[in-house]
Design an enzyme around this catalytic site. Structure first.
Site, short mmCIF file in Angstrom:
data_model
loop_
_atom_site.label_atom_id
_atom_site.label_comp_id
_atom_site.label_asym_id
_atom_site.label_seq_id
_atom_site.Cartn_x
_atom_site.Cartn_y
_atom_site.Cartn_z
N ASP A 157 0.79 -1.20 -0.01
CA ASP A 157 0.02 -0.02 0.14
C ASP A 157 0.93 1.21 -0.10
O ASP A 157 2.08 1.20 0.01
CB ASP A 157 -1.00 0.07 1.04
N HIS A 478 1.33 -8.74 -3.59
CA HIS A 478 0.18 -7.71 -3.32
C HIS A 478 1.11 -6.46 -3.32
O HIS A 478 1.47 -6.11 -2.07
CB HIS A 478 -0.65 -8.21 -2.36
N ASP A 520 0.48 -17.33 -4.95
CA ASP A 520 1.26 -16.25 -5.54
C ASP A 520 0.27 -15.56 -6.24
O ASP A 520 0.02 -15.61 -7.61
CB ASP A 520 2.52 -16.96 -6.17
N GLU A 529 1.85 -10.13 0.27
CA GLU A 529 2.23 -8.85 0.36
C GLU A 529 3.68 -8.60 0.67
O GLU A 529 4.21 -9.54 1.06
CB GLU A 529 1.22 -8.01 1.20
O1 G3I Z 1 -0.24 -12.17 17.28
C1 G3I Z 1 -1.38 -13.25 17.10
C2 G3I Z 1 -0.99 -14.45 17.51
O2 G3I Z 1 -0.67 -14.58 18.94
C3 G3I Z 1 -1.99 -15.52 17.04
O3 G3I Z 1 -1.58 -16.86 17.35
C4 G3I Z 1 -2.07 -15.41 15.43
C5 G3I Z 1 -3.47 -16.05 15.13
O4 G3I Z 1 -3.88 -15.96 13.85
O5 G3I Z 1 -2.62 -13.88 15.34
C6 G3I Z 1 -1.48 -13.14 15.60
O6 G3I Z 1 -1.87 -11.89 15.34
C7 G3I Z 1 -1.97 -11.60 14.02
C8 G3I Z 1 -0.76 -10.46 13.59
O7 G3I Z 1 -1.00 -10.08 12.25
C9 G3I Z 1 0.53 -11.20 13.91
O8 G3I Z 1 1.47 -10.29 13.55
C10 G3I Z 1 -3.32 -11.17 13.47
O9 G3I Z 1 -4.22 -12.14 13.41
C11 G3I Z 1 -3.26 -10.44 12.22
O10 G3I Z 1 -4.48 -9.72 11.81
C12 G3I Z 1 -2.14 -9.47 11.95
O11 G3I Z 1 -2.13 -8.89 10.93
C13 G3I Z 1 -1.39 -7.59 10.67
C14 G3I Z 1 -2.09 -6.95 9.42
O12 G3I Z 1 -1.51 -5.86 9.09
C15 G3I Z 1 -3.33 -6.64 9.75
O13 G3I Z 1 -3.63 -5.78 10.51
C16 G3I Z 1 0.10 -7.93 10.28
O14 G3I Z 1 0.98 -8.11 11.50
C17 G3I Z 1 0.83 -6.49 9.68
O15 G3I Z 1 1.72 -7.04 9.10
C18 G3I Z 1 -0.19 -5.96 8.81
O16 G3I Z 1 0.44 -4.66 8.11
C19 G3I Z 1 0.06 -4.15 6.79
C20 G3I Z 1 -0.59 -2.83 7.37
O17 G3I Z 1 -1.76 -3.10 8.27
C21 G3I Z 1 -1.04 -1.95 6.19
N1 G3I Z 1 0.32 -2.11 5.10
C22 G3I Z 1 0.68 -3.53 4.77
C23 G3I Z 1 1.11 -4.13 6.02
C24 G3I Z 1 1.29 -5.68 5.67
O18 G3I Z 1 0.30 -6.39 5.22
O1 9MR Z 2 -3.87 -3.49 0.14
C1 9MR Z 2 -4.26 -3.58 1.46
C2 9MR Z 2 -2.94 -4.14 2.01
O2 9MR Z 2 -1.73 -3.33 1.87
C3 9MR Z 2 -3.51 -4.39 3.56
O3 9MR Z 2 -2.12 -5.24 4.25
C4 9MR Z 2 -4.63 -5.18 3.63
C5 9MR Z 2 -4.65 -5.53 5.30
O4 9MR Z 2 -4.93 -4.17 6.07
O5 9MR Z 2 -5.62 -4.65 2.97
C6 9MR Z 2 -5.39 -4.51 1.75
O6 9MR Z 2 -6.38 -3.56 1.15
C7 9MR Z 2 -7.68 -4.54 1.04
C8 9MR Z 2 -8.56 -4.06 2.37
O7 9MR Z 2 -8.38 -4.34 3.23
C9 9MR Z 2 -9.96 -4.78 1.71
N1 9MR Z 2 -10.50 -4.67 0.51
C10 9MR Z 2 -9.47 -5.06 -0.53
C11 9MR Z 2 -8.02 -4.20 -0.38
C12 9MR Z 2 -6.95 -4.81 -1.37
O8 9MR Z 2 -7.45 -5.04 -2.38
#
Ligand code: G3I
Ligand code: 9MR
Length: 551
Positions: A157, A478, A520, A529
């Site tokens: 993003d 992604h 992929d 991503e």
């Molecule tokens: O920490 C728990 C763990 O204890 C548990 O066992 C596991 C089971 O599902 O979940 C773990 O938490 C997860 C966490 O990531 C781990 O780091 C959450 O479910 C999961 O939703 C969370 O995802 C994060 C995601 O954003 C959604 O918020 C990712 O860490 C994080 O790297 C990712 O970051 C995104 C930014 O929001 C937007 N930009 C892209 C970026 C990369 O995808």
């Molecule tokens: O593109 C977004 C990605 O960078 C984030 O990690 C992810 C989780 O927050 O969300 C992606 O965006 C999606 C959004 O959450 C839901 N609609 C579709 C978007 C991507 O196609």
């Protein structure tokens, strides 16, 4: 037959893994362009993986030390991809992983002489960003226009998040502090290459300059992120002109900022004293703000109930701050030697500490204190405890590594396969390299190398998880830049998230077990991503291994 697709050092361990049933017990190696057998070995016994229905046999050819290009052949199961054996195999991976940050730069045009076919115009200028109503203050009411240009896009993003920049910068700066000699010669062909700074610092300074703009000069607090209200579509950066906002300040963002600026201050002192001073002052002001707001969460869902527009981009909404306190205090102490900071480290030394992630940064403080020179004797007991904890974790990793189906530390626990699991593997590698540096016990270095093997192909998906490296790597990450640029090959040097059985993106996955839940596909953001906080431990791991190879 899967293995590290980037290849092997002549005198390091070498393992290929057979992931389909075979009747026989033997394997052999031939040069890639002849049938001549140059090495014969026996397969290990069949091992059922605990994280998928895969059964493996290990082909250990560590004793084979001849440089060249080869394949492993397993009669009845075919052959591996072609792989090189030579002392230079990881250098291009180290260059590509660091260069990945250049491609994430937001506000400069990427010129063809640096970016090759991925050259493109500048993205978001972020010279006129709105203070979101949820971030309003006396000196900056809602709608105030501020400039917060530069910095890397976070991931696939186009938003810029301070919390995630925190661990990313801490990891890159630590890579430099641990392996300065290696980085002095690592040239990534970026606009600043050839100046007085090593390129890893040139790249870090680019993001640091942005981070400094995210601090409110009135009170020292740091905004959580610079963001659109909603994620952009799959377009090139800067095409959409949606308003950009800075959102509420938070304790995690502010303490991560304090840690990064404190660490940057001491590193930049010899290169750029003025910037170093600016960083030191910024760190101090951030610390003061945090003392006034010791546990202020960035809680996006709650803020969205009160303020308009709702912000739906990544939250990085950490709620536990003990680890940020410890990290910031550690960096501020090392840089300033002011005992008030060490007393905060002492206060948190009893806290549980775990593998670093964006929400869990305490161990970054351990790493820095363990590396710091000339600390007073009064710190020795606390630092000894840190050493014991790092070694205990590394010992736990090493103990089980050679009994798992892929002989990797990665995947010993099902909890390793989370969103961004590749960064788990890379961060485990950093723990192990720290253990190696503390003891010079090679078992740790070899286990770290095993996790690099995992990332570069020795895993249940058979993918090398770094774009542009090896014979089978992601083609459809992604990553808006890679999707929208009209170029077939994705932007290179980027580590994809990796297996994540959570599959929060709801894409169709061919495999769904913990260690195979990777696809992929461009829509599969929960496993495919890329992100700056995942590339940073890759930079550390591959560069650290390359720096230590003579040992
Ligand atoms: O920490 C728990 C763990 O204890 C548990 O066992 C596991 C089971 O599902 O979940 C773990 O938490 C997860 C966490 O990531 C781990 O780091 C959450 O479910 C999961 O939703 C969370 O995802 C994060 C995601 O954003 C959604 O918020 C990712 O860490 C994080 O790297 C990712 O970051 C995104 C930014 O929001 C937007 N930009 C892209 C970026 C990369 O995808
Ligand atoms: O593109 C977004 C990605 O960078 C984030 O990690 C992810 C989780 O927050 O969300 C992606 O965006 C999606 C959004 O959450 C839901 N609609 C579709 C978007 C991507 O196609």
């Amino acid at each position: 037959i899967t293995l590290n697709q980037a290849g092997f050092y002549p005198h390091a361990p070498k393992i290929a893994v057979v992931t389909q049933p075979v009747k026989g017990d033997s394997f052999y190696i031939t040069p890639s362009h002849s049938q001549q057998i140059v090495f014969r070995g026996r397969l290990g016994k069949a091992t059922r993986s605990v994280h998928s229905s895969t059964t493996t046999r290990i082909a250990d050819f560590s004793a084979f030390t001849t440089p060249g290009d080869f394949v492993v052949v397993v009669p009845g199961a075919g052959q591996s991809p072609v792989f090189p054996v030579n002392a230079g195999v990881y250098h291009p991976v180290a260059v590509a992983a660091l260069k990945g940050y250049y491609y994430q730069r937001s506000n400069i045009p990427l010129e063809a002489r640096f970016a090759g076919q991925w050259h493109r115009p500048a993205g978001h200028p972020d010279t006129a960003v709105l203070v979101h109503p949820g971030a309003a203050s006396a000196t900056r009411p809602a709608g105030t226009v501020i400039a917060t240009p530069g910095g890397w896009y976070d991931a696939g993003d186009y938003n810029k998040y301070i919390v995630n920049s925190g661990i990313t910068m801490g990891t890159l700066l630590s890579a430099y502090e641990d392996f300065p000699g290696y980085f002095k010669q690592l040239n990534t062909n970026i606009p600043e290459s050839g100046d007085a700074l090593p390129d890893i610092l040139n790249e870090a300074v680019y993001n640091l300059q942005w981070m400094l703009t995210m601090q409110d000069p009135a009170d020292g607090g740091v905004y959580n992120k610079c963001t659109n209200a909603d994620f952009d579509g799959m377009v090139m950066p800067g095409v959409t002109k949606a308003p950009r906002y800075v959102v509420q300040k938070g304790t995690a963002a502010t303490l991560d900022f304090a840690a990064v600026t404190a660490q940057a201050a001491r590193i930049l002192q010899p290169f750029n004293p003025a910037l170093a001073t600016q960083c030191r002052e910024a760190a101090g002001k951030a610390w003061q703000w945090a003392l006034q707001h010791p546990a202020l969460r960035y809680d996006q869902d709650s803020l969205n109930k009160v303020y308009q527009p709702a912000i739906t981009t990544g939250g990085y909404g950490d709620r536990y701050f003990a680890d940020e306190w410890l990290w910031a205090a550690s960096e501020l102490y090392i840089t300033t030697r002011d005992p008030q900071f060490f007393s905060v480290v002492e206060k948190h030394i009893g806290d549980p500490v775990s593998l670093p992630s964006w929400a869990n940064v305490g161990m970054l403080g351990y790493y820095s204190l363990l590396r710091a020179k000339d600390l007073p004797a009064s710190t020795a007991t606390v630092i000894q405890q840190m050493k014991e904890r790092v070694l205990a974790l590394a010992n736990q990793y090493v103990m089980a590594a050679n009994t798992s189906a892929f002989h990797t530390v990665m995947g010993q626990s099902p909890g390793d396969f989370i969103w961004g699991s590749s960064s788990v593997a890379a961060n485990q590698g950093i723990v192990l390299l720290n253990a190696y540096r503390l003891t010079r016990d090679r078992r740790y270095a070899y286990a770290a190398l095993g996790n690099l093997d995992y990332l570069l192909g020795r895993n249940a998906t058979t993918y090398c998880f770094v774009t542009g490296i090896g014979s089978k790597s992601p083609l459809h990450p992604h990553h808006r830049l890679s999707i929208a640029d009209g170029i077939t090959a994705p932007v290179p040097g980027l580590l994809v998230g990796g297996p994540n059985p959570g599959r929060q993106d709801k894409s169709t996955y061919e495999f769904t077990e913990p260690e195979t839940a990777y696809t992929d596909k461009a829509g599969a953001y929960a496993s495919n991503e890329i992100a700056i906080n995942w590339n940073a431990p890759l930079v550390y791991l591959v560069s650290g291994i390359d720096a230590l190879k003579e040992e």
